[in-house]
Design a protein around this motif. Structure first.
Motif, PDB file in Angstrom:
ATOM      1  N   HIS A  83      -9.577  -5.668  10.699  1.00  0.00           N
ATOM      2  CA  HIS A  83      -9.137  -5.663   9.301  1.00  0.00           C
ATOM      3  C   HIS A  83      -7.621  -5.425   9.252  1.00  0.00           C
ATOM      4  O   HIS A  83      -7.153  -4.321   9.548  1.00  0.00           O
ATOM      5  CB  HIS A  83      -9.881  -4.515   8.602  1.00  0.00           C
ATOM      6  CG  HIS A  83      -9.647  -4.436   7.130  1.00  0.00           C
ATOM      7  ND1 HIS A  83     -10.072  -5.412   6.259  1.00  0.00           N
ATOM      8  CD2 HIS A  83      -9.070  -3.480   6.373  1.00  0.00           C
ATOM      9  CE1 HIS A  83      -9.755  -5.052   5.027  1.00  0.00           C
ATOM     10  NE2 HIS A  83      -9.146  -3.887   5.061  1.00  0.00           N
ATOM     11  N   ARG A 140     -16.758   6.018  -3.055  1.00  0.00           N
ATOM     12  CA  ARG A 140     -15.527   6.370  -2.328  1.00  0.00           C
ATOM     13  C   ARG A 140     -14.271   6.179  -3.163  1.00  0.00           C
ATOM     14  O   ARG A 140     -13.262   6.845  -2.950  1.00  0.00           O
ATOM     15  CB  ARG A 140     -15.433   5.552  -1.039  1.00  0.00           C
ATOM     16  CG  ARG A 140     -16.573   5.914  -0.080  1.00  0.00           C
ATOM     17  CD  ARG A 140     -16.566   5.055   1.157  1.00  0.00           C
ATOM     18  NE  ARG A 140     -15.338   5.178   1.915  1.00  0.00           N
ATOM     19  CZ  ARG A 140     -14.705   4.142   2.462  1.00  0.00           C
ATOM     20  NH1 ARG A 140     -15.167   2.913   2.303  1.00  0.00           N
ATOM     21  NH2 ARG A 140     -13.614   4.322   3.158  1.00  0.00           N
ATOM     22  N   PHE A 141     -14.329   5.238  -4.074  1.00  0.00           N
ATOM     23  CA  PHE A 141     -13.144   4.935  -4.899  1.00  0.00           C
ATOM     24  C   PHE A 141     -13.560   4.881  -6.365  1.00  0.00           C
ATOM     25  O   PHE A 141     -13.546   3.811  -6.979  1.00  0.00           O
ATOM     26  CB  PHE A 141     -12.521   3.601  -4.476  1.00  0.00           C
ATOM     27  CG  PHE A 141     -12.241   3.517  -2.993  1.00  0.00           C
ATOM     28  CD1 PHE A 141     -11.150   4.175  -2.445  1.00  0.00           C
ATOM     29  CD2 PHE A 141     -13.083   2.805  -2.141  1.00  0.00           C
ATOM     30  CE1 PHE A 141     -10.896   4.117  -1.079  1.00  0.00           C
ATOM     31  CE2 PHE A 141     -12.839   2.735  -0.773  1.00  0.00           C
ATOM     32  CZ  PHE A 141     -11.742   3.399  -0.238  1.00  0.00           C
ATOM     33  N   TRP A 191     -11.347   2.811  -8.975  1.00  0.00           N
ATOM     34  CA  TRP A 191     -10.909   1.412  -8.866  1.00  0.00           C
ATOM     35  C   TRP A 191     -11.415   0.529 -10.001  1.00  0.00           C
ATOM     36  O   TRP A 191     -10.700  -0.305 -10.531  1.00  0.00           O
ATOM     37  CB  TRP A 191     -11.371   0.816  -7.533  1.00  0.00           C
ATOM     38  CG  TRP A 191     -10.521   1.211  -6.367  1.00  0.00           C
ATOM     39  CD1 TRP A 191      -9.423   2.031  -6.380  1.00  0.00           C
ATOM     40  CD2 TRP A 191     -10.697   0.802  -4.999  1.00  0.00           C
ATOM     41  NE1 TRP A 191      -8.919   2.156  -5.104  1.00  0.00           N
ATOM     42  CE2 TRP A 191      -9.667   1.414  -4.244  1.00  0.00           C
ATOM     43  CE3 TRP A 191     -11.618  -0.018  -4.344  1.00  0.00           C
ATOM     44  CZ2 TRP A 191      -9.534   1.218  -2.868  1.00  0.00           C
ATOM     45  CZ3 TRP A 191     -11.482  -0.209  -2.978  1.00  0.00           C
ATOM     46  CH2 TRP A 191     -10.446   0.403  -2.251  1.00  0.00           C
ATOM     47  N   GLU A 197     -19.967  -3.237   3.117  1.00  0.00           N
ATOM     48  CA  GLU A 197     -19.736  -2.407   1.931  1.00  0.00           C
ATOM     49  C   GLU A 197     -20.509  -2.939   0.735  1.00  0.00           C
ATOM     50  O   GLU A 197     -20.588  -4.140   0.513  1.00  0.00           O
ATOM     51  CB  GLU A 197     -18.236  -2.393   1.614  1.00  0.00           C
ATOM     52  CG  GLU A 197     -17.887  -1.446   0.486  1.00  0.00           C
ATOM     53  CD  GLU A 197     -16.383  -1.235   0.335  1.00  0.00           C
ATOM     54  OE1 GLU A 197     -15.627  -2.206   0.516  1.00  0.00           O
ATOM     55  OE2 GLU A 197     -15.989  -0.088   0.045  1.00  0.00           O
ATOM     56  N   LEU A 231     -18.370   1.390  -2.792  1.00  0.00           N
ATOM     57  CA  LEU A 231     -17.083   1.266  -3.488  1.00  0.00           C
ATOM     58  C   LEU A 231     -16.949   2.357  -4.543  1.00  0.00           C
ATOM     59  O   LEU A 231     -15.948   3.058  -4.609  1.00  0.00           O
ATOM     60  CB  LEU A 231     -17.028  -0.067  -4.247  1.00  0.00           C
ATOM     61  CG  LEU A 231     -16.500  -1.314  -3.592  1.00  0.00           C
ATOM     62  CD1 LEU A 231     -16.565  -2.466  -4.589  1.00  0.00           C
ATOM     63  CD2 LEU A 231     -15.076  -1.141  -3.100  1.00  0.00           C
ATOM     64  N   PHE A 241       0.791  -1.242   0.000  1.00  0.00           N
ATOM     65  CA  PHE A 241       0.000   0.000   0.000  1.00  0.00           C
ATOM     66  C   PHE A 241       0.825   1.295   0.000  1.00  0.00           C
ATOM     67  O   PHE A 241       0.336   2.327  -0.429  1.00  0.00           O
ATOM     68  CB  PHE A 241      -0.851   0.070   1.283  1.00  0.00           C
ATOM     69  CG  PHE A 241      -2.082  -0.769   1.293  1.00  0.00           C
ATOM     70  CD1 PHE A 241      -2.012  -2.156   1.343  1.00  0.00           C
ATOM     71  CD2 PHE A 241      -3.337  -0.173   1.286  1.00  0.00           C
ATOM     72  CE1 PHE A 241      -3.162  -2.933   1.388  1.00  0.00           C
ATOM     73  CE2 PHE A 241      -4.495  -0.942   1.332  1.00  0.00           C
ATOM     74  CZ  PHE A 241      -4.400  -2.322   1.386  1.00  0.00           C
ATOM     75  N   LYS A 264      -8.435  -7.623  -3.821  1.00  0.00           N
ATOM     76  CA  LYS A 264      -9.292  -7.541  -5.014  1.00  0.00           C
ATOM     77  C   LYS A 264      -8.402  -7.677  -6.261  1.00  0.00           C
ATOM     78  O   LYS A 264      -8.709  -8.408  -7.194  1.00  0.00           O
ATOM     79  CB  LYS A 264     -10.036  -6.195  -5.058  1.00  0.00           C
ATOM     80  CG  LYS A 264     -10.860  -5.865  -3.787  1.00  0.00           C
ATOM     81  CD  LYS A 264     -11.579  -4.517  -3.929  1.00  0.00           C
ATOM     82  CE  LYS A 264     -11.825  -3.742  -2.639  1.00  0.00           C
ATOM     83  NZ  LYS A 264     -12.647  -4.309  -1.617  1.00  0.00           N
ATOM     84  N   TRP A 277     -17.339  -4.739   7.691  1.00  0.00           N
ATOM     85  CA  TRP A 277     -17.425  -3.984   6.426  1.00  0.00           C
ATOM     86  C   TRP A 277     -17.136  -4.891   5.218  1.00  0.00           C
ATOM     87  O   TRP A 277     -17.708  -4.744   4.157  1.00  0.00           O
ATOM     88  CB  TRP A 277     -16.420  -2.829   6.515  1.00  0.00           C
ATOM     89  CG  TRP A 277     -16.347  -1.850   5.395  1.00  0.00           C
ATOM     90  CD1 TRP A 277     -15.238  -1.584   4.630  1.00  0.00           C
ATOM     91  CD2 TRP A 277     -17.366  -0.951   4.927  1.00  0.00           C
ATOM     92  NE1 TRP A 277     -15.515  -0.583   3.731  1.00  0.00           N
ATOM     93  CE2 TRP A 277     -16.806  -0.185   3.891  1.00  0.00           C
ATOM     94  CE3 TRP A 277     -18.699  -0.732   5.291  1.00  0.00           C
ATOM     95  CZ2 TRP A 277     -17.533   0.791   3.196  1.00  0.00           C
ATOM     96  CZ3 TRP A 277     -19.418   0.241   4.591  1.00  0.00           C
ATOM     97  CH2 TRP A 277     -18.848   0.983   3.563  1.00  0.00           C
ATOM     98  N   SER A 300      -7.169  -6.834   1.367  1.00  0.00           N
ATOM     99  CA  SER A 300      -8.118  -5.754   1.158  1.00  0.00           C
ATOM    100  C   SER A 300      -8.170  -5.316  -0.311  1.00  0.00           C
ATOM    101  O   SER A 300      -8.393  -6.144  -1.174  1.00  0.00           O
ATOM    102  CB  SER A 300      -7.760  -4.605   2.099  1.00  0.00           C
ATOM    103  OG  SER A 300      -8.912  -3.863   2.349  1.00  0.00           O
ATOM    104  N   ARG A 301      -7.917  -4.026  -0.603  1.00  0.00           N
ATOM    105  CA  ARG A 301      -7.997  -3.628  -2.023  1.00  0.00           C
ATOM    106  C   ARG A 301      -6.951  -4.375  -2.850  1.00  0.00           C
ATOM    107  O   ARG A 301      -7.171  -4.657  -4.020  1.00  0.00           O
ATOM    108  CB  ARG A 301      -7.876  -2.110  -2.168  1.00  0.00           C
ATOM    109  CG  ARG A 301      -6.561  -1.512  -1.767  1.00  0.00           C
ATOM    110  CD  ARG A 301      -6.657  -0.013  -1.541  1.00  0.00           C
ATOM    111  NE  ARG A 301      -7.384   0.285  -0.316  1.00  0.00           N
ATOM    112  CZ  ARG A 301      -7.656   1.499   0.129  1.00  0.00           C
ATOM    113  NH1 ARG A 301      -7.265   2.544  -0.568  1.00  0.00           N
ATOM    114  NH2 ARG A 301      -8.316   1.684   1.260  1.00  0.00           N
TER     115      ARG A 301
HETATM  116  C1  GTR Z   1     -11.841   0.312   2.455  1.00  0.00           C
HETATM  117  C2  GTR Z   1     -12.641  -0.150   1.267  1.00  0.00           C
HETATM  118  C3  GTR Z   1     -12.571  -1.637   1.163  1.00  0.00           C
HETATM  119  C4  GTR Z   1     -11.160  -2.171   1.330  1.00  0.00           C
HETATM  120  C5  GTR Z   1     -10.320  -1.354   2.275  1.00  0.00           C
HETATM  121  C6  GTR Z   1      -8.810  -1.513   2.150  1.00  0.00           C
HETATM  122  O1  GTR Z   1     -11.947   1.651   2.703  1.00  0.00           O
HETATM  123  O2  GTR Z   1     -13.953   0.282   1.458  1.00  0.00           O
HETATM  124  O3  GTR Z   1     -13.159  -2.067  -0.044  1.00  0.00           O
HETATM  125  O4  GTR Z   1     -10.532  -2.332   0.119  1.00  0.00           O
HETATM  126  O5  GTR Z   1     -10.518  -0.009   2.154  1.00  0.00           O
HETATM  127  O6  GTR Z   1      -8.256  -1.634   1.070  1.00  0.00           O
HETATM  128  O7  GTR Z   1      -8.169  -1.420   3.196  1.00  0.00           O
END
Ligand code: GTR
Length: 434
Positions: free
Chosen positions: A413, A317-318, A321, A309, A314, A144, A275, A362, A271-272
């Motif tokens: 998370h 906010r993003f 993506w 979520e 999604l 990240f 995906k 979430w 997380s992201r």
């Molecule tokens: C959150 C988002 C999630 C997840 C997360 C992350 O804000 O809503 O889908 O991807 O971020 O990447 O930590």
């Protein structure tokens, strides 16, 4: 007359403000988060084992064709199409090698894959010295905040592309700060990997496309534009697609590195990045194992459950993506021609691990579990055991002795040593290590 005029104006203003209140209320209700299972409307999951024309998929040969259909559906509606055209073969440069890294346990190697002169993708590797001259199995994952954030090792080259505030020198600079070294180290249990004979390979996602919406100016997308094109078309890739693309380019490099066993690359993402890992693993069969750590909505969780979520969250906010067309499914989960269990099914017959965390509501842990369950019939088509457990497991009780495993651990998370220990066990099983 003047009075009438002002009366009309006032009424009109009142009407307009009421209208804006009600649209705001609508927007708020759209963003409302549901955690109560009783509020999930009845839904039907699309069947991965039926072609688009509803004929059944009966054999592995049929699945190969169905796979192509599903990949196209995900590309056109969710992640956006990855460009077909190839970039010129990237120049690859080994920029540093330290044979006695991490107290002598690892060889640290840094390689730059020049996707273009403006897009250096920096690959950081820690390979176990215990492997001697044998190629090592590795975990590959995007990070990240820049490679320097994955370990406090002062020898790691700092990210040069845009980084999020948490890793930056100042709120405005978005340049990686020295203080960001090791920021995320707790999520990368490299010592556990090394002591069990695995290496770690990681790439900063921002080298592919920084994680903010700038209209795709600073990512790799423009490298593929047709003449006159200024942004991806509505069914072309967004940021997650570019991240997934980078994972495949990292794999191209790993295939050329004799210190790595390219047939034993376990793709990991949190997380992201989870995906992105699932989307990369679905498209690129070279990844031998795929691991989704709390990938949630747009990852392993079933969209139709609408818990935690949702697509609308999604996309608001993003907005960068996914592909633009995905926005047409905001609050229309049932209209989506796929659901996420079919993404998981695209990993078959390769081993798949899906993991959740108890406090990460979430991401809809149960939706992630059910996604893995609903992918299992495709594994069965290959004669393999998917996730046959029917009951949602208790915390810290991993399930699935076959080709799909799942756990929900206590805590938030995150990625913890508990998660890594499970992934290492899973890799040991499937890579048949003694
Ligand atoms: C959150 C988002 C999630 C997840 C997360 C992350 O804000 O809503 O889908 O991807 O971020 O990447 O930590």
């Amino acid at each position: 007359m003047k009075r009438l005029h002002s009366y009309l104006l006032k009424t009109c203003l009142l009407f307009m403000s009421l209208l804006s209140i009600s649209t705001n209320a609508l927007a708020q209700s759209a963003a409302e988060t549901i955690y109560d299972e009783a509020r999930i409307p009845a839904y039907q999951l699309p069947d991965p084992l039926r072609f688009n024309d509803a004929t059944p998929v009966k054999s592995v040969a049929d699945w190969t064709r169905r796979r192509t259909e599903l990949l196209r559906l995900f590309a056109e509606n969710v992640y956006g199409k990855t460009p077909d055209q190839k970039l010129p073969k990237p120049r690859v440069e080994v920029t540093s090698v330290e044979k006695l890294a991490l107290g002598g346990k690892a060889t640290r190697k840094e390689v730059t894959v020049w996707l273009s002169p403006q897009h250096p993708m920096r690959v950081l590797m820690y390979l176990p010295n215990s492997a001697g001259s044998k190629p090592a199995p590795v975990f590959l994952g995007l990070n990240f905040y820049g490679n320097q954030a994955t370990n406090a090792d002062p020898g790691i080259t700092m990210a040069t592309s845009w980084v999020p505030e948490q890793a930056a020198n100042s709120m405005s600079s978005h340049r990686a700060a020295e203080a960001s070294r090791g920021l995320d180290a707790h999520q990368w249990d490299v010592n556990a990997m090394l002591s069990r004979g695995y290496g770690l390979v990681t790439v900063y996602c921002g080298d592919l496309d920084p994680d903010f919406h700038d209209g795709y100016k600073n990512g790799i997308q423009p490298l593929f534009y047709k003449s006159g094109q200024t942004k991806p078309d509505s069914s072309e890739w967004g940021t997650v697609g570019a991240w997934a693309y980078g994972l495949s380019r990292a794999m191209d490099y790993l295939e050329t590195d004799p210190a790595v066993d390219a047939r034993q690359v376990a793709l990991f993402g949190h997380s992201r990045m989870g995906k992105a890992a699932l989307w990369a693993g679905a498209q690129d069969l070279r990844f031998a194992i795929v691991i989704s750590n709390e990938s949630g909505e747009g990852g392993a969780a079933l969209a139709r459950r609408r818990i935690g979520e949702r697509i609308v969250h999604l996309n608001s906010r993003f907005p960068h993506w996914f592909c633009d067309k995905f926005k047409t499914f905001n609050e229309r989960e049932d209209a989506l021609p796929v659901d996420q269990h079919e993404l998981l099914a695209l990993i078959a017959p390769r081993p798949l691990y899906v993991a959740s965390a108890e406090d990460d509501k979430w991401s809809d842990p149960k939706g992630e579990f059910m996604g893995a369950q609903a992918a299992s019939p495709v594994y069965a088509l290959f004669g393999l055991k998917g996730l046959t457990t029917t009951a949602f497991p208790a915390v810290n009780q991993p399930v699935g002795g076959g080709h799909i495993a799942y756990h929900i651990r206590t805590g938030k998370h995150d990625v913890t040593p508990y998660d890594w220990a499970r992934y290492l066990d899973f890799a040991d099983t499937h890579f048949k290590k003694k």
